[in-house]
Design a protein around this motif. Structure first.
Motif, PDB file in Angstrom:
ATOM      1  N   ARG A  16       6.643   1.025  -3.145  1.00 22.08           N
ATOM      2  CA  ARG A  16       6.087   1.736  -1.983  1.00 22.08           C
ATOM      3  C   ARG A  16       6.517   1.074  -0.681  1.00 22.08           C
ATOM      4  N   ASP A  27      -4.376  -0.021   2.287  1.00 19.55           N
ATOM      5  CA  ASP A  27      -4.839  -0.809   1.137  1.00 19.55           C
ATOM      6  C   ASP A  27      -4.279  -0.216  -0.146  1.00 19.55           C
ATOM      7  N   PHE A  28      -3.309  -0.888  -0.752  1.00 22.68           N
ATOM      8  CA  PHE A  28      -2.682  -0.340  -1.953  1.00 22.68           C
ATOM      9  C   PHE A  28      -3.671  -0.194  -3.108  1.00 22.68           C
ATOM     10  N   ASP A  29      -4.688  -1.034  -3.130  1.00 22.05           N
ATOM     11  CA  ASP A  29      -5.683  -0.947  -4.205  1.00 22.05           C
ATOM     12  C   ASP A  29      -6.454   0.369  -4.164  1.00 22.05           C
ATOM     13  N   SER A  84       7.252  -3.720  -9.071  1.00 19.23           N
ATOM     14  CA  SER A  84       5.886  -3.206  -9.068  1.00 19.23           C
ATOM     15  C   SER A  84       5.792  -1.936  -8.243  1.00 19.23           C
ATOM     16  N   ASP A  85       4.743  -1.157  -8.495  1.00 23.76           N
ATOM     17  CA  ASP A  85       4.523   0.063  -7.718  1.00 23.76           C
ATOM     18  C   ASP A  85       4.290  -0.267  -6.245  1.00 23.76           C
ATOM     19  N   GLU A  86       3.591  -1.368  -5.996  1.00 23.08           N
ATOM     20  CA  GLU A  86       3.316  -1.765  -4.617  1.00 23.08           C
ATOM     21  C   GLU A  86       4.600  -2.116  -3.869  1.00 23.08           C
TER      22      GLU A  86
END
Length: 237
Positions: free
Chosen positions: A116, A152-154, A111-113
């Motif tokens: 990161r 906050d990744f969102d 995932s992108d999260e």
């Protein structure tokens, strides 16, 4: 940040195209066939499909180049592969001869999260174990410090354009400096050169220039930078 799922097969093709033509070079069907281990006829069929999808520009008997959209996907999957290789080798201590295959298996589901988080853990690496440049992330930050500050990744949004590091350029190019990667020490060195996000950068490619020496022009001023800097200064071309 949800995006339409792209098949692993398509990602593999785009990844190989990026590896052989990240700076807009045309990649031959023969080269793709060799790298993918797939018959030329099958490669041709897929290239036609990729062109229909808008990921490449295909010229029969000559080869293919990535479009902006194709480059976006190719950079993303290449970044995940190379950063996973670094993670597998440096953190998990997987044998070096095994990391490529394992990264290939993992890159499509990372995932992108998580990507990161791995990047932060590794302190924003610029090179994979094979000494290939890790592409910039596609998050809309000007530096790694900005990224780290956003907990906050969102709330993280994607950049709307593609970037290339100076060291990835294989011909004359110019564009706007849009991202500078690295830790505080490297960023301080780059800042001391007077280089910052938003400036116009011009690069003239010379094959005879030493590998650790890059001549660039930033807002009209000629500067000499190291390979480490060139790996981490990204421009929108």
């Amino acid at each position: 940040m949800a995006e339409a799922k792209i098949s692993e097969n398509i990602e593999e093709y785009l990844e190989v195209l990026y590896r052989n033509g990240s700076n807009g070079e045309q990649v031959s069907t023969t080269q793709l066939s060799k790298d993918l281990g797939i018959a030329p006829g099958s490669v041709t069929q897929m290239l036609k499909k990729l062109e229909d999808l808008g990921y490449i520009t295909y010229t029969p008997y000559k080869g293919a180049t990535l479009t902006e959209e194709g480059m976006k996907i190719a950079q993303k999957i290449t970044r995940k592969h190379r950063i996973l290789e670094k993670f597998l080798l440096d953190i998990l201590k997987v044998k070096e001869e095994n990391i490529h295959e394992q990264a290939c298996e993992m890159e499509h589901t990372l995932s992108d999260e998580a990507e990161r988080a791995i990047c932060t853990m590794l302190h924003h690496p610029d090179l994979c174990p094979d000494e290939n440049v890790i592409p910039a992330c596609n998050f809309d930050f000007g530096s790694c410090q900005e990224c780290f500050s956003q907990k906050d990744f969102d709330q993280v949004i994607n950049r709307k354009f593609n970037l290339l590091s100076i060291s990835e350029l294989t011909g004359n190019a110019e564009g706007t400096i849009s991202f500078i990667r690295g830790n505080d020490e490297l960023l301080d060195e780059i800042t001391q050169k007077g280089i910052k996000v938003g400036q116009h950068l011009k690069y003239e490619f010379h094959e005879n220039v030493l590998a650790d020496n890059y001549m660039i022009i930033v807002d009209g001023e000629e500067l000499n930078i190291t390979a480490a800097m060139a790996n981490n200064i990204f421009i929108r071309v």
